[in-house]
Scaffold this motif. Sequence first.
Motif, PDB file in Angstrom:
ATOM      1  N   LEU A  55      32.261  -7.411 -53.701  1.00  0.00           N
ATOM      2  CA  LEU A  55      33.428  -6.538 -53.682  1.00  0.00           C
ATOM      3  C   LEU A  55      34.411  -7.078 -52.662  1.00  0.00           C
ATOM      4  O   LEU A  55      34.016  -7.581 -51.608  1.00  0.00           O
ATOM      5  N   ARG A  56      35.687  -6.947 -52.986  1.00  0.00           N
ATOM      6  CA  ARG A  56      36.744  -7.387 -52.078  1.00  0.00           C
ATOM      7  C   ARG A  56      37.691  -6.218 -51.862  1.00  0.00           C
ATOM      8  O   ARG A  56      38.316  -5.746 -52.810  1.00  0.00           O
ATOM      9  N   PHE A  57      37.790  -5.762 -50.624  1.00  0.00           N
ATOM     10  CA  PHE A  57      38.739  -4.721 -50.252  1.00  0.00           C
ATOM     11  C   PHE A  57      39.841  -5.393 -49.451  1.00  0.00           C
ATOM     12  O   PHE A  57      39.564  -6.218 -48.574  1.00  0.00           O
ATOM     13  N   MET A  58      41.087  -5.031 -49.761  1.00  0.00           N
ATOM     14  CA  MET A  58      42.229  -5.682 -49.113  1.00  0.00           C
ATOM     15  C   MET A  58      43.194  -4.621 -48.620  1.00  0.00           C
ATOM     16  O   MET A  58      43.503  -3.679 -49.349  1.00  0.00           O
ATOM     17  N   VAL A  59      43.654  -4.789 -47.405  1.00  0.00           N
ATOM     18  CA  VAL A  59      44.585  -3.834 -46.822  1.00  0.00           C
ATOM     19  C   VAL A  59      45.940  -3.942 -47.534  1.00  0.00           C
ATOM     20  O   VAL A  59      46.386  -5.042 -47.882  1.00  0.00           O
ATOM     21  N   ALA A  60      46.532  -2.799 -47.778  1.00  0.00           N
ATOM     22  CA  ALA A  60      47.846  -2.757 -48.426  1.00  0.00           C
ATOM     23  C   ALA A  60      48.835  -3.626 -47.643  1.00  0.00           C
ATOM     24  O   ALA A  60      48.864  -3.599 -46.417  1.00  0.00           O
ATOM     25  N   GLY A  61      49.601  -4.421 -48.376  1.00  0.00           N
ATOM     26  CA  GLY A  61      50.608  -5.271 -47.760  1.00  0.00           C
ATOM     27  C   GLY A  61      50.119  -6.656 -47.374  1.00  0.00           C
ATOM     28  O   GLY A  61      50.928  -7.544 -47.112  1.00  0.00           O
ATOM     29  N   LEU A 116      43.338  -0.847 -50.112  1.00  0.00           N
ATOM     30  CA  LEU A 116      43.134   0.341 -49.293  1.00  0.00           C
ATOM     31  C   LEU A 116      44.272   0.459 -48.286  1.00  0.00           C
ATOM     32  O   LEU A 116      44.828  -0.553 -47.851  1.00  0.00           O
ATOM     33  N   PRO A 117      44.620   1.691 -47.893  1.00  0.00           N
ATOM     34  CA  PRO A 117      45.698   1.864 -46.911  1.00  0.00           C
ATOM     35  C   PRO A 117      45.324   1.308 -45.544  1.00  0.00           C
ATOM     36  O   PRO A 117      44.153   1.335 -45.136  1.00  0.00           O
ATOM     37  N   ALA A 118      46.321   0.820 -44.824  1.00  0.00           N
ATOM     38  CA  ALA A 118      46.101   0.211 -43.513  1.00  0.00           C
ATOM     39  C   ALA A 118      45.547   1.205 -42.499  1.00  0.00           C
ATOM     40  O   ALA A 118      44.692   0.843 -41.686  1.00  0.00           O
ATOM     41  N   GLU A 119      46.003   2.457 -42.562  1.00  0.00           N
ATOM     42  CA  GLU A 119      45.626   3.440 -41.543  1.00  0.00           C
ATOM     43  C   GLU A 119      44.118   3.640 -41.451  1.00  0.00           C
ATOM     44  O   GLU A 119      43.584   3.851 -40.377  1.00  0.00           O
ATOM     45  N   SER A 120      43.431   3.608 -42.572  1.00  0.00           N
ATOM     46  CA  SER A 120      41.992   3.895 -42.569  1.00  0.00           C
ATOM     47  C   SER A 120      41.177   2.738 -43.151  1.00  0.00           C
ATOM     48  O   SER A 120      40.048   2.940 -43.582  1.00  0.00           O
ATOM     49  N   PHE A 121      41.736   1.544 -43.138  1.00  0.00           N
ATOM     50  CA  PHE A 121      41.106   0.410 -43.812  1.00  0.00           C
ATOM     51  C   PHE A 121      39.677   0.170 -43.319  1.00  0.00           C
ATOM     52  O   PHE A 121      38.729   0.192 -44.096  1.00  0.00           O
ATOM     53  N   ARG A 122      39.525  -0.072 -42.046  1.00  0.00           N
ATOM     54  CA  ARG A 122      38.202  -0.410 -41.498  1.00  0.00           C
ATOM     55  C   ARG A 122      37.193   0.704 -41.764  1.00  0.00           C
ATOM     56  O   ARG A 122      36.067   0.445 -42.205  1.00  0.00           O
TER      57      ARG A 122
END
Length: 173
Positions: A55-61, A116-122
Amino acid sequence: APRFVGVTPPPGGDPPVEDLARRYSYVLNIGKPVVAAINGAVAGVGLAVSLYCDLRFMVAGAKLAAAFPRRGLIAEHGSAWMLPRLIGPMNAADLLLSGRTIEAAEAERLGLVRMLPAESFRETVQQKASEFANLCSPRSMRIIKQQLALVPRQTLAEATRLANQEIAICRGT
């Protein structure tokens, strides 16, 4: 059909599948989900390694580039083999031949990442990984990873035979 379990086969087990013993492809042979958390720009070998993750999760932007041809390079470390299997031949050709940079939103539309949104990415990535660890059977995940990794090397009949063998084993676990 070739079998593999974990990173190395158990004593007396089947030999490792050569394709799953390369510099980065060994990630496909890890018996647990491998998650890429892309929290910034990714290109080159970083992109190649992420392609082997489950799986690859990437921060928006964030940005992703397959800039190989713009640097006089070729698609390295199996990228040209993995990318078409993940996003289809035409999308892979577009990225690999153009060397263009795309943002997380386009990578998500292509099916390459989950944005995923930057605010809650981690925290969100950690939550998803925690769900694997706490809610799923390690054996089930290992076998499902095996099934997914063997798809390019199997017929439907072979895949079904393996599934039937493994479901019978599940009944005793």
